[in-house]
Design a protein around this motif. Structure first.
Motif, PDB file in Angstrom:
ATOM      1  N   UNK A   7       5.575   8.238  12.878  1.00 44.86           N
ATOM      2  CA  UNK A   7       4.418   7.437  12.437  1.00 44.86           C
ATOM      3  C   UNK A   7       4.818   6.163  11.706  1.00 44.86           C
ATOM      4  N   UNK A   8       5.868   5.504  12.157  1.00 50.33           N
ATOM      5  CA  UNK A   8       6.340   4.321  11.432  1.00 50.33           C
ATOM      6  C   UNK A   8       5.301   3.213  11.424  1.00 50.33           C
ATOM      7  N   UNK A   9       4.579   3.029  12.531  1.00 50.05           N
ATOM      8  CA  UNK A   9       3.633   1.915  12.598  1.00 50.05           C
ATOM      9  C   UNK A   9       2.472   2.095  11.633  1.00 50.05           C
ATOM     10  N   UNK A  10       2.057   3.333  11.384  1.00 51.65           N
ATOM     11  CA  UNK A  10       0.915   3.564  10.489  1.00 51.65           C
ATOM     12  C   UNK A  10       1.289   3.380   9.027  1.00 51.65           C
ATOM     13  N   UNK A  11       2.567   3.468   8.698  1.00 45.93           N
ATOM     14  CA  UNK A  11       2.992   3.380   7.302  1.00 45.93           C
ATOM     15  C   UNK A  11       3.629   2.050   6.920  1.00 45.93           C
ATOM     16  N   UNK A  12       4.112   1.321   7.927  1.00 48.12           N
ATOM     17  CA  UNK A  12       4.982   0.192   7.610  1.00 48.12           C
ATOM     18  C   UNK A  12       4.502  -1.169   8.099  1.00 48.12           C
ATOM     19  N   UNK A  13       3.554  -1.223   9.017  1.00 43.19           N
ATOM     20  CA  UNK A  13       3.150  -2.499   9.609  1.00 43.19           C
ATOM     21  C   UNK A  13       1.670  -2.757   9.370  1.00 43.19           C
ATOM     22  N   UNK A  14       1.367  -3.916   8.772  1.00 37.97           N
ATOM     23  CA  UNK A  14      -0.011  -4.271   8.415  1.00 37.97           C
ATOM     24  C   UNK A  14      -0.253  -5.723   8.797  1.00 37.97           C
ATOM     25  N   UNK A  15      -1.422  -6.009   9.353  1.00 39.29           N
ATOM     26  CA  UNK A  15      -1.728  -7.371   9.769  1.00 39.29           C
ATOM     27  C   UNK A  15      -3.227  -7.613   9.690  1.00 39.29           C
ATOM     28  N   UNK A  16      -3.599  -8.896   9.734  1.00 33.86           N
ATOM     29  CA  UNK A  16      -5.004  -9.279   9.684  1.00 33.86           C
ATOM     30  C   UNK A  16      -5.173 -10.615  10.391  1.00 33.86           C
ATOM     31  N   UNK A  17      -6.251 -10.737  11.167  1.00 31.40           N
ATOM     32  CA  UNK A  17      -6.519 -11.972  11.897  1.00 31.40           C
ATOM     33  C   UNK A  17      -6.610 -13.155  10.945  1.00 31.40           C
ATOM     34  N   UNK A  55      -4.664 -14.323   8.970  1.00 39.58           N
ATOM     35  CA  UNK A  55      -4.003 -14.107   7.673  1.00 39.58           C
ATOM     36  C   UNK A  55      -2.501 -13.958   7.854  1.00 39.58           C
ATOM     37  N   UNK A  56      -2.071 -12.944   8.608  1.00 41.06           N
ATOM     38  CA  UNK A  56      -0.651 -12.754   8.828  1.00 41.06           C
ATOM     39  C   UNK A  56      -0.248 -11.300   8.906  1.00 41.06           C
ATOM     40  N   UNK A  57       1.037 -11.047   8.662  1.00 36.34           N
ATOM     41  CA  UNK A  57       1.646  -9.721   8.772  1.00 36.34           C
ATOM     42  C   UNK A  57       2.398  -9.415   7.490  1.00 36.34           C
ATOM     43  N   UNK A  58       2.306  -8.157   7.048  1.00 37.29           N
ATOM     44  CA  UNK A  58       3.156  -7.658   5.963  1.00 37.29           C
ATOM     45  C   UNK A  58       3.842  -6.395   6.461  1.00 37.29           C
ATOM     46  N   UNK A  59       5.160  -6.384   6.401  1.00 36.66           N
ATOM     47  CA  UNK A  59       5.965  -5.218   6.766  1.00 36.66           C
ATOM     48  C   UNK A  59       6.554  -4.621   5.501  1.00 36.66           C
ATOM     49  N   UNK A  60       6.401  -3.329   5.317  1.00 36.71           N
ATOM     50  CA  UNK A  60       6.959  -2.647   4.154  1.00 36.71           C
ATOM     51  C   UNK A  60       7.729  -1.426   4.636  1.00 36.71           C
ATOM     52  N   UNK A  61       9.048  -1.432   4.441  1.00 36.44           N
ATOM     53  CA  UNK A  61       9.883  -0.368   5.004  1.00 36.44           C
ATOM     54  C   UNK A  61      11.021   0.001   4.068  1.00 36.44           C
ATOM     55  N   UNK A  62      11.982   0.747   4.570  1.00 30.58           N
ATOM     56  CA  UNK A  62      13.060   1.377   3.824  1.00 30.58           C
ATOM     57  C   UNK A  62      12.500   2.637   3.172  1.00 30.58           C
ATOM     58  N   UNK A  63      12.532   2.815   1.880  1.00 35.74           N
ATOM     59  CA  UNK A  63      11.815   3.914   1.219  1.00 35.74           C
ATOM     60  C   UNK A  63      10.406   3.378   1.001  1.00 35.74           C
ATOM     61  N   UNK A  64       9.493   3.734   1.909  1.00 34.05           N
ATOM     62  CA  UNK A  64       8.271   2.963   2.113  1.00 34.05           C
ATOM     63  C   UNK A  64       7.194   3.241   1.084  1.00 34.05           C
ATOM     64  N   UNK A  65       6.525   2.181   0.652  1.00 32.14           N
ATOM     65  CA  UNK A  65       5.265   2.282  -0.079  1.00 32.14           C
ATOM     66  C   UNK A  65       4.198   1.586   0.764  1.00 32.14           C
ATOM     67  N   UNK A  66       3.415   2.342   1.546  1.00 31.12           N
ATOM     68  CA  UNK A  66       2.433   1.719   2.421  1.00 31.12           C
ATOM     69  C   UNK A  66       1.388   0.880   1.685  1.00 31.12           C
ATOM     70  N   UNK A  67       1.150   1.147   0.412  1.00 29.23           N
ATOM     71  CA  UNK A  67       0.143   0.392  -0.342  1.00 29.23           C
ATOM     72  C   UNK A  67       0.505  -1.086  -0.457  1.00 29.23           C
ATOM     73  N   UNK A  68       1.776  -1.415  -0.291  1.00 31.66           N
ATOM     74  CA  UNK A  68       2.186  -2.813  -0.406  1.00 31.66           C
ATOM     75  C   UNK A  68       1.676  -3.653   0.757  1.00 31.66           C
TER      76      UNK A  68
END
Length: 224
Positions: free
Chosen positions: A25-35, A37-50
Protein backbone atom coordinates in the motif's frame (compact mmCIF):
# COMPACT_ATOMS: atom_id res chain seq x y z
CA UNK A 1 12.42 0.60 0.84
CA UNK A 2 10.81 3.13 -1.53
CA UNK A 3 11.66 5.13 -4.64
CA UNK A 4 9.51 7.65 -6.42
CA UNK A 5 9.23 10.44 -8.97
CA UNK A 6 6.96 13.45 -9.25
CA UNK A 7 6.56 15.41 -12.47
CA UNK A 8 4.75 18.25 -14.19
CA UNK A 9 3.75 18.47 -17.84
CA UNK A 10 4.16 21.97 -19.25
CA UNK A 11 1.99 21.16 -22.29
CA UNK A 12 -1.10 19.98 -20.40
CA UNK A 13 -0.68 21.32 -16.86
CA UNK A 14 -0.94 17.78 -15.49
CA UNK A 15 0.95 16.96 -12.32
CA UNK A 16 1.48 13.58 -10.69
CA UNK A 17 3.73 10.91 -9.24
CA UNK A 18 4.77 7.29 -9.56
CA UNK A 19 6.06 5.31 -6.60
CA UNK A 20 7.09 1.76 -5.72
CA UNK A 21 8.19 -0.08 -2.60
CA UNK A 22 8.78 -3.43 -0.95
CA UNK A 23 6.04 -2.40 1.50
CA UNK A 24 2.34 -2.91 0.87
CA UNK A 25 0.00 0.00 0.00
CA UNK A 26 2.82 2.44 -0.69
CA UNK A 27 0.70 4.74 -2.86
CA UNK A 28 -1.97 5.21 -0.18
CA UNK A 29 0.57 6.20 2.47
CA UNK A 30 3.26 8.07 0.60
CA UNK A 31 1.91 9.93 -2.45
CA UNK A 32 -0.43 12.95 -2.25
CA UNK A 33 -1.45 15.42 -4.94
CA UNK A 34 -4.04 18.06 -5.77
CA UNK A 35 -5.12 19.73 -9.01
CA UNK A 36 -3.50 23.12 -9.63
CA UNK A 37 -1.47 22.68 -6.43
CA UNK A 38 1.16 19.97 -6.80
CA UNK A 39 2.54 16.77 -5.28
CA UNK A 40 3.89 15.90 -1.83
CA UNK A 41 5.77 12.63 -1.35
CA UNK A 42 6.46 11.41 2.18
CA UNK A 43 8.49 8.22 2.53
CA UNK A 44 11.24 6.33 4.39
CA UNK A 45 9.81 5.84 7.92
CA UNK A 46 6.55 7.32 6.71
CA UNK A 47 4.23 9.84 8.31
CA UNK A 48 1.28 10.03 5.90
CA UNK A 49 -0.08 13.13 7.66
CA UNK A 50 2.72 15.17 6.11
CA UNK A 51 1.19 14.75 2.64
CA UNK A 52 -2.10 16.62 3.24
CA UNK A 53 -0.31 19.15 5.46
CA UNK A 54 2.18 19.91 2.70
CA UNK A 55 -0.59 20.32 0.13
CA UNK A 56 -2.30 22.79 2.45
CA UNK A 57 0.86 24.88 2.50
CA UNK A 58 1.17 24.83 -1.28
CA UNK A 59 -2.53 25.70 -1.60
CA UNK A 60 -2.01 28.74 0.60
CA UNK A 61 0.66 30.07 -1.78
CA UNK A 62 3.84 28.75 -0.14
CA UNK A 63 6.73 27.82 -2.42
CA UNK A 64 8.11 24.27 -2.30
CA UNK A 65 11.04 25.53 -0.23
CA UNK A 66 8.72 27.32 2.20
CA UNK A 67 6.52 24.24 2.37
CA UNK A 68 9.51 22.07 3.24
CA UNK A 69 10.46 24.42 6.07
CA UNK A 70 6.87 24.26 7.38
CA UNK A 71 7.02 20.48 7.29
CA UNK A 72 10.31 20.48 9.19
CA UNK A 73 8.78 22.73 11.85
CA UNK A 74 5.61 20.62 12.01
CA UNK A 75 7.21 17.16 12.16
CA UNK A 76 8.73 16.07 15.50
CA UNK A 77 10.71 13.22 13.91
CA UNK A 78 11.89 14.95 10.75
CA UNK A 79 15.22 13.10 10.86
CA UNK A 80 13.37 9.88 9.90
CA UNK A 81 11.52 11.37 6.93
CA UNK A 82 12.27 11.65 3.25
CA UNK A 83 10.18 14.31 1.51
CA UNK A 84 9.59 15.53 -2.01
CA UNK A 85 7.53 18.59 -2.96
CA UNK A 86 6.64 19.67 -6.50
CA UNK A 87 4.24 22.53 -7.20
CA UNK A 88 1.90 22.96 -10.18
CA UNK A 89 4.50 25.14 -11.93
CA UNK A 90 7.09 22.35 -11.93
CA UNK A 91 9.24 23.80 -9.12
CA UNK A 92 10.46 21.18 -6.68
CA UNK A 93 12.54 20.43 -3.63
CA UNK A 94 13.60 17.22 -1.82
CA UNK A 95 14.84 16.34 1.66
CA UNK A 96 16.31 13.30 3.38
CA UNK A 97 16.62 13.16 7.16
CA UNK A 98 19.80 11.90 8.74
CA UNK A 99 18.08 8.65 9.75
CA UNK A 100 17.01 7.76 6.21
CA UNK A 101 17.45 4.05 5.59
CA UNK A 102 20.32 2.37 3.78
CA UNK A 103 21.58 3.92 0.57
CA UNK A 104 19.42 6.96 -0.13
CA UNK A 105 19.59 9.82 -2.56
CA UNK A 106 17.59 12.54 -4.29
CA UNK A 107 17.68 14.21 -7.70
CA UNK A 108 15.96 17.13 -9.38
CA UNK A 109 15.43 17.97 -13.04
CA UNK A 110 13.32 20.01 -15.40
CA UNK A 111 9.83 19.99 -13.80
CA UNK A 112 10.55 16.79 -11.85
CA UNK A 113 12.00 15.43 -8.63
CA UNK A 114 12.99 11.89 -7.63
CA UNK A 115 14.25 10.19 -4.49
CA UNK A 116 14.63 6.83 -2.81
CA UNK A 117 15.88 4.95 0.23
CA UNK A 118 17.24 1.43 0.82
CA UNK A 119 18.39 1.62 -2.76
CA UNK A 120 20.61 -0.79 -4.62
CA UNK A 121 22.81 2.18 -5.52
CA UNK A 122 22.78 5.95 -5.28
CA UNK A 123 22.24 6.48 -9.04
CA UNK A 124 18.59 5.36 -9.05
CA UNK A 125 16.99 8.83 -8.62
CA UNK A 126 19.17 10.31 -11.37
CA UNK A 127 18.11 7.50 -13.71
CA UNK A 128 14.46 8.39 -13.13
CA UNK A 129 15.13 12.06 -13.83
CA UNK A 130 17.01 11.24 -17.04
CA UNK A 131 14.12 9.11 -18.28
CA UNK A 132 11.51 11.75 -17.45
CA UNK A 133 13.45 14.50 -19.19
CA UNK A 134 14.05 12.40 -22.31
CA UNK A 135 10.38 11.48 -22.81
CA UNK A 136 8.71 14.86 -23.23
CA UNK A 137 6.48 13.56 -26.01
CA UNK A 138 4.83 10.91 -23.82
CA UNK A 139 1.60 11.63 -21.93
CA UNK A 140 2.43 12.39 -18.30
CA UNK A 141 1.04 9.10 -16.87
CA UNK A 142 3.23 7.01 -19.17
CA UNK A 143 6.16 9.37 -18.73
CA UNK A 144 6.05 8.93 -14.95
CA UNK A 145 5.70 5.16 -15.14
CA UNK A 146 8.54 4.91 -17.65
CA UNK A 147 10.73 6.92 -15.30
CA UNK A 148 9.86 4.62 -12.41
CA UNK A 149 10.76 1.62 -14.56
CA UNK A 150 14.08 3.31 -15.41
CA UNK A 151 14.76 3.53 -11.69
CA UNK A 152 14.06 -0.18 -11.31
CA UNK A 153 16.26 -0.97 -14.30
CA UNK A 154 19.06 1.09 -12.73
CA UNK A 155 19.00 -1.13 -9.63
CA UNK A 156 15.89 -0.07 -7.78
CA UNK A 157 15.68 -1.16 -4.18
CA UNK A 158 18.18 -3.38 -2.44
CA UNK A 159 15.34 -5.96 -2.25
CA UNK A 160 12.35 -6.72 -4.44
CA UNK A 161 9.47 -4.27 -4.85
CA UNK A 162 5.94 -5.46 -4.01
CA UNK A 163 3.65 -2.48 -4.56
CA UNK A 164 3.39 0.50 -6.88
CA UNK A 165 1.10 3.40 -7.65
CA UNK A 166 0.51 6.06 -10.29
CA UNK A 167 -1.49 9.23 -9.67
CA UNK A 168 -2.09 12.17 -12.02
CA UNK A 169 -4.21 15.30 -11.59
CA UNK A 170 -5.40 17.76 -14.23
CA UNK A 171 -8.34 20.16 -14.55
CA UNK A 172 -10.89 18.11 -12.55
CA UNK A 173 -10.52 18.28 -8.78
CA UNK A 174 -10.27 14.49 -8.63
CA UNK A 175 -7.38 12.35 -9.94
CA UNK A 176 -7.76 11.50 -13.62
CA UNK A 177 -5.37 8.59 -13.03
CA UNK A 178 -5.17 6.70 -9.73
CA UNK A 179 -3.89 3.16 -10.31
CA UNK A 180 -2.35 0.89 -7.69
CA UNK A 181 -0.90 -2.62 -7.46
CA UNK A 182 -0.27 -4.29 -4.12
CA UNK A 183 1.63 -7.37 -3.05
CA UNK A 184 2.64 -8.58 -6.49
CA UNK A 185 6.02 -9.91 -7.59
CA UNK A 186 6.21 -7.50 -10.57
CA UNK A 187 4.09 -4.49 -9.58
CA UNK A 188 5.47 -2.13 -12.23
CA UNK A 189 4.63 -4.58 -15.01
CA UNK A 190 1.14 -5.00 -13.57
CA UNK A 191 0.77 -1.24 -13.29
CA UNK A 192 1.74 -0.85 -16.95
CA UNK A 193 -1.00 -3.32 -17.91
CA UNK A 194 -3.54 -1.33 -15.91
CA UNK A 195 -2.44 1.95 -17.50
CA UNK A 196 -2.65 0.44 -20.99
CA UNK A 197 -6.23 -0.63 -20.21
CA UNK A 198 -7.30 2.60 -18.55
CA UNK A 199 -5.67 5.34 -20.60
CA UNK A 200 -7.90 4.91 -23.71
CA UNK A 201 -10.94 5.36 -21.42
CA UNK A 202 -9.59 8.24 -19.33
CA UNK A 203 -11.20 11.09 -21.27
CA UNK A 204 -14.54 9.24 -21.34
CA UNK A 205 -14.61 9.23 -17.54
CA UNK A 206 -13.81 12.94 -17.47
CA UNK A 207 -16.63 13.60 -19.95
CA UNK A 208 -19.07 11.57 -17.85
CA UNK A 209 -18.40 13.92 -14.96
CA UNK A 210 -18.54 17.13 -16.98
CA UNK A 211 -21.24 16.36 -19.58
CA UNK A 212 -22.95 13.01 -18.96
CA UNK A 213 -25.46 13.46 -21.78
CA UNK A 214 -22.57 13.41 -24.27
CA UNK A 215 -20.65 10.58 -22.65
CA UNK A 216 -19.94 7.26 -24.33
CA UNK A 217 -21.87 4.19 -23.21
CA UNK A 218 -20.55 2.18 -20.32
CA UNK A 219 -20.27 -1.00 -22.35
CA UNK A 220 -21.81 -3.17 -19.63
CA UNK A 221 -24.83 -5.50 -19.83
CA UNK A 222 -28.08 -3.53 -19.87
CA UNK A 223 -26.46 -0.25 -21.00
CA UNK A 224 -27.95 0.97 -24.27
Amino acid sequence: MTFSIAGYCKKTGMVGSAITSSSICVASRCAFAKSDVGVVLTQNVTNPALGPFGLEQLSSGATPEETLEKLKEHETYIEYRQLGILNAQGEGVTFSGENALGIYNEASGNACIAMGNLLDNSDVPAAMIASFESNEDLPLPQRLLSALQAGLDAGGEAGSVQSAGLQVYSNPSWPIVDLRVDWQDAPLSELQILLDMYEPQMNDYILRAESPAHAASYGVPGDL
